[in-house]
Scaffold this motif. Structure first.
Motif, PDB file in Angstrom:
ATOM      1  N   TYR A   6       0.837  -1.184   0.000  1.00 48.94           N
ATOM      2  CA  TYR A   6       0.000   0.000   0.000  1.00 48.94           C
ATOM      3  C   TYR A   6       0.877   1.242   0.000  1.00 48.94           C
ATOM      4  O   TYR A   6       1.989   1.238   0.518  1.00 48.94           O
ATOM      5  CB  TYR A   6      -0.916   0.005   1.230  1.00 48.94           C
ATOM      6  N   GLY A   7       0.410   2.301  -0.553  1.00 50.66           N
ATOM      7  CA  GLY A   7       1.173   3.541  -0.586  1.00 50.66           C
ATOM      8  C   GLY A   7       1.547   3.905  -1.999  1.00 50.66           C
ATOM      9  O   GLY A   7       0.689   3.990  -2.880  1.00 50.66           O
ATOM     10  N   GLU A   8       2.831   4.085  -2.244  1.00 56.05           N
ATOM     11  CA  GLU A   8       3.296   4.622  -3.528  1.00 56.05           C
ATOM     12  C   GLU A   8       2.808   3.815  -4.725  1.00 56.05           C
ATOM     13  O   GLU A   8       2.305   4.392  -5.702  1.00 56.05           O
ATOM     14  CB  GLU A   8       4.816   4.697  -3.534  1.00 56.05           C
ATOM     15  N   ASP A   9       2.952   2.509  -4.698  1.00 55.60           N
ATOM     16  CA  ASP A   9       2.541   1.712  -5.855  1.00 55.60           C
ATOM     17  C   ASP A   9       1.042   1.827  -6.124  1.00 55.60           C
ATOM     18  O   ASP A   9       0.618   1.880  -7.283  1.00 55.60           O
ATOM     19  CB  ASP A   9       2.920   0.243  -5.663  1.00 55.60           C
ATOM     20  N   ALA A  10       0.251   1.866  -5.083  1.00 58.01           N
ATOM     21  CA  ALA A  10      -1.199   1.986  -5.255  1.00 58.01           C
ATOM     22  C   ALA A  10      -1.559   3.327  -5.872  1.00 58.01           C
ATOM     23  O   ALA A  10      -2.428   3.411  -6.752  1.00 58.01           O
ATOM     24  CB  ALA A  10      -1.903   1.819  -3.909  1.00 58.01           C
ATOM     25  N   VAL A  11      -0.906   4.383  -5.448  1.00 58.77           N
ATOM     26  CA  VAL A  11      -1.175   5.715  -6.001  1.00 58.77           C
ATOM     27  C   VAL A  11      -0.706   5.780  -7.452  1.00 58.77           C
ATOM     28  O   VAL A  11      -1.390   6.336  -8.314  1.00 58.77           O
ATOM     29  CB  VAL A  11      -0.526   6.817  -5.130  1.00 58.77           C
ATOM     30  N   ARG A  12       0.433   5.188  -7.740  1.00 61.11           N
ATOM     31  CA  ARG A  12       0.920   5.154  -9.132  1.00 61.11           C
ATOM     32  C   ARG A  12      -0.049   4.359 -10.029  1.00 61.11           C
ATOM     33  O   ARG A  12      -0.314   4.750 -11.162  1.00 61.11           O
ATOM     34  CB  ARG A  12       2.314   4.555  -9.201  1.00 61.11           C
ATOM     35  N   LEU A  13      -0.586   3.264  -9.519  1.00 55.07           N
ATOM     36  CA  LEU A  13      -1.569   2.493 -10.278  1.00 55.07           C
ATOM     37  C   LEU A  13      -2.811   3.342 -10.533  1.00 55.07           C
ATOM     38  O   LEU A  13      -3.337   3.369 -11.653  1.00 55.07           O
ATOM     39  CB  LEU A  13      -1.930   1.206  -9.542  1.00 55.07           C
ATOM     40  N   ALA A  14      -3.290   4.050  -9.529  1.00 55.27           N
ATOM     41  CA  ALA A  14      -4.465   4.906  -9.702  1.00 55.27           C
ATOM     42  C   ALA A  14      -4.223   5.952 -10.783  1.00 55.27           C
ATOM     43  O   ALA A  14      -5.076   6.160 -11.662  1.00 55.27           O
ATOM     44  CB  ALA A  14      -4.819   5.586  -8.381  1.00 55.27           C
ATOM     45  N   LEU A  15      -3.071   6.592 -10.741  1.00 56.34           N
ATOM     46  CA  LEU A  15      -2.757   7.609 -11.749  1.00 56.34           C
ATOM     47  C   LEU A  15      -2.684   6.991 -13.140  1.00 56.34           C
ATOM     48  O   LEU A  15      -3.157   7.589 -14.119  1.00 56.34           O
ATOM     49  CB  LEU A  15      -1.449   8.309 -11.398  1.00 56.34           C
ATOM     50  N   SER A  16      -2.133   5.796 -13.231  1.00 56.97           N
ATOM     51  CA  SER A  16      -2.066   5.099 -14.505  1.00 56.97           C
ATOM     52  C   SER A  16      -3.467   4.803 -15.045  1.00 56.97           C
ATOM     53  O   SER A  16      -3.748   5.001 -16.234  1.00 56.97           O
ATOM     54  CB  SER A  16      -1.270   3.800 -14.343  1.00 56.97           C
ATOM     55  N   LEU A  17      -4.350   4.357 -14.178  1.00 56.25           N
ATOM     56  CA  LEU A  17      -5.721   4.044 -14.592  1.00 56.25           C
ATOM     57  C   LEU A  17      -6.504   5.296 -14.970  1.00 56.25           C
ATOM     58  O   LEU A  17      -7.358   5.257 -15.860  1.00 56.25           O
ATOM     59  CB  LEU A  17      -6.443   3.278 -13.483  1.00 56.25           C
ATOM     60  N   VAL A  18      -6.209   6.409 -14.318  1.00 52.05           N
ATOM     61  CA  VAL A  18      -6.894   7.673 -14.617  1.00 52.05           C
ATOM     62  C   VAL A  18      -6.409   8.269 -15.933  1.00 52.05           C
ATOM     63  O   VAL A  18      -7.201   8.712 -16.757  1.00 52.05           O
ATOM     64  CB  VAL A  18      -6.695   8.691 -13.467  1.00 52.05           C
ATOM     65  N   THR A  19      -5.102   8.296 -16.114  1.00 53.70           N
ATOM     66  CA  THR A  19      -4.543   8.975 -17.283  1.00 53.70           C
ATOM     67  C   THR A  19      -4.574   8.127 -18.544  1.00 53.70           C
ATOM     68  O   THR A  19      -4.509   8.661 -19.651  1.00 53.70           O
ATOM     69  CB  THR A  19      -3.099   9.447 -17.023  1.00 53.70           C
ATOM     70  N   ASP A  20      -4.689   6.810 -18.402  1.00 57.78           N
ATOM     71  CA  ASP A  20      -4.719   5.898 -19.552  1.00 57.78           C
ATOM     72  C   ASP A  20      -5.635   4.729 -19.218  1.00 57.78           C
ATOM     73  O   ASP A  20      -5.169   3.611 -18.965  1.00 57.78           O
ATOM     74  CB  ASP A  20      -3.296   5.418 -19.871  1.00 57.78           C
ATOM     75  N   PRO A  21      -6.958   4.962 -19.220  1.00 61.14           N
ATOM     76  CA  PRO A  21      -7.896   3.905 -18.824  1.00 61.14           C
ATOM     77  C   PRO A  21      -7.788   2.674 -19.731  1.00 61.14           C
ATOM     78  O   PRO A  21      -7.692   2.803 -20.950  1.00 61.14           O
ATOM     79  CB  PRO A  21      -9.270   4.562 -18.979  1.00 61.14           C
ATOM     80  N   PRO A  22      -7.786   1.484 -19.135  1.00 60.53           N
ATOM     81  CA  PRO A  22      -7.726   0.255 -19.943  1.00 60.53           C
ATOM     82  C   PRO A  22      -8.967   0.142 -20.826  1.00 60.53           C
ATOM     83  O   PRO A  22     -10.085   0.422 -20.393  1.00 60.53           O
ATOM     84  CB  PRO A  22      -7.708  -0.860 -18.907  1.00 60.53           C
TER      85      PRO A  22
END
Length: 174
Positions: A6-22
């Protein structure tokens, strides 16, 4: 030693999903696996739709400029996201803590992972460490993982473009 995911990786995943939705279920699975997320159940269209709805709520945390409001918005997300913390070795890769019940659909796992990760990021690094890019015409969200805690742009490219724009504006006025 197994570090808490939890923490950095989860936030990076969220940003990835927001900026480039699958675009589809396979892309959603690939993105989550790229961030070392163990997926327990088949991914469905529901997971993508529910995750998109959650991320729209999550962006309100980023957009809150008053820290107390940011905390209140995140606490509202946490209220629906978390179960009691539990030790698990579900993937036989070492004992670690989960803040969710086992057997949850991916959308539920992401809601919990991202909410708790965001809370840990803000509590550990500073409540100001989420924002939108300061470059003119760019509103991409970012999380500040820098050592100094002064990030203002979503990327070095946006920071450089903005510096060039400011420089050219100064040269024209002299």
């Amino acid at each position: 030693m197994h570090l808490n995911p939890y923490g950095e990786d989860a936030v990076r995943l969220a940003l990835s999903l927001v900026t480039d939705p699958p675009a589809d279920d396979q892309a959603m699975v690939a993105r989550c696996l790229a961030y070392d997320l163990v997926i327990e159940l088949p991914v469905t269209k529901y997971d993508r739709e529910a995750t998109a709805e959650f991320l729209a709520e999550w962006l309100t945390v980023i957009d809150a400029t008053v820290l107390e409001e940011r905390a209140a918005r995140l606490n509202e997300l946490l209220r629906f996201a978390s179960a009691y913390p539990r030790l698990t070795n579900h993937a036989d890769d070492g004992w670690h803590i989960h803040y969710r019940d086992p057997g949850q659909p991916l959308a539920s796992v992401l809601r919990t992972l991202i909410s708790v990760g965001t809370a840990l990021h803000l509590a550990g690094r500073g409540m100001h460490r989420l924002g939108r890019c300061a470059a003119s015409g760019c509103e991409t969200p970012f999380a500040d993982f820098s050592r100094t805690g002064r990030q203002a742009y979503c990327s070095p490219a946006c920071g450089n473009r903005d510096a060039v724009r400011r420089h050219r504006a100064r040269v024209r006025t002299t």
